[in-house]
Design an enzyme around this catalytic site. Sequence first.
Site, mmCIF file in Angstrom:
data_model
loop_
_atom_site.group_PDB
_atom_site.id
_atom_site.type_symbol
_atom_site.label_atom_id
_atom_site.label_comp_id
_atom_site.label_asym_id
_atom_site.label_seq_id
_atom_site.Cartn_x
_atom_site.Cartn_y
_atom_site.Cartn_z
ATOM 1 C CG LEU A 14 -2.146 0.917 1.128
ATOM 2 C CD1 LEU A 14 -3.001 0.599 -0.089
ATOM 3 C CD2 LEU A 14 -2.993 0.809 2.376
ATOM 4 C CG HIS A 15 4.468 1.528 -0.174
ATOM 5 N ND1 HIS A 15 4.931 2.257 0.876
ATOM 6 C CD2 HIS A 15 4.560 0.231 0.193
ATOM 7 C CE1 HIS A 15 5.327 1.438 1.838
ATOM 8 N NE2 HIS A 15 5.105 0.195 1.445
ATOM 9 C CB ALA A 16 3.378 5.469 -4.649
ATOM 10 N NE ARG A 17 -1.296 1.758 -9.175
ATOM 11 C CZ ARG A 17 -2.274 1.005 -8.645
ATOM 12 N NH1 ARG A 17 -3.489 1.487 -8.507
ATOM 13 N NH2 ARG A 17 -2.045 -0.226 -8.256
ATOM 14 N N PRO A 18 -1.369 2.919 -4.985
ATOM 15 C CG PRO A 18 -0.543 0.887 -4.191
ATOM 16 C CD PRO A 18 -0.238 2.006 -5.116
#
Length: 88
Positions: A14-18
């Site tokens: 669950l980093h950046a885009r998501p």
Amino acid sequence: MKQVTVKIIDPVGLHARPATVAVNAASKCKSDVNVAFKGREVNMKSIMGVMSLGIPTQAEVVISATGEDEEQAIAAIEEVLRAQKIIE
């Protein structure tokens, strides 16, 4: 309070885009929405808060909502995250 436990399946966690997808979904809700991982809980409407958890792929997280639209908030967030293949 309404809550759900979900498994992150996005390959990068669950980093950046998501995380942006998750924050955008939570921000549309009137209720207070939080995400918890490894004993830490943050406001799901805060991109910095969500990213600070460092949630990896295959992690289980708890999403909770408290407020006037808590049922709809959880359902909407789950729907968006499943559609984007972020959660299982």
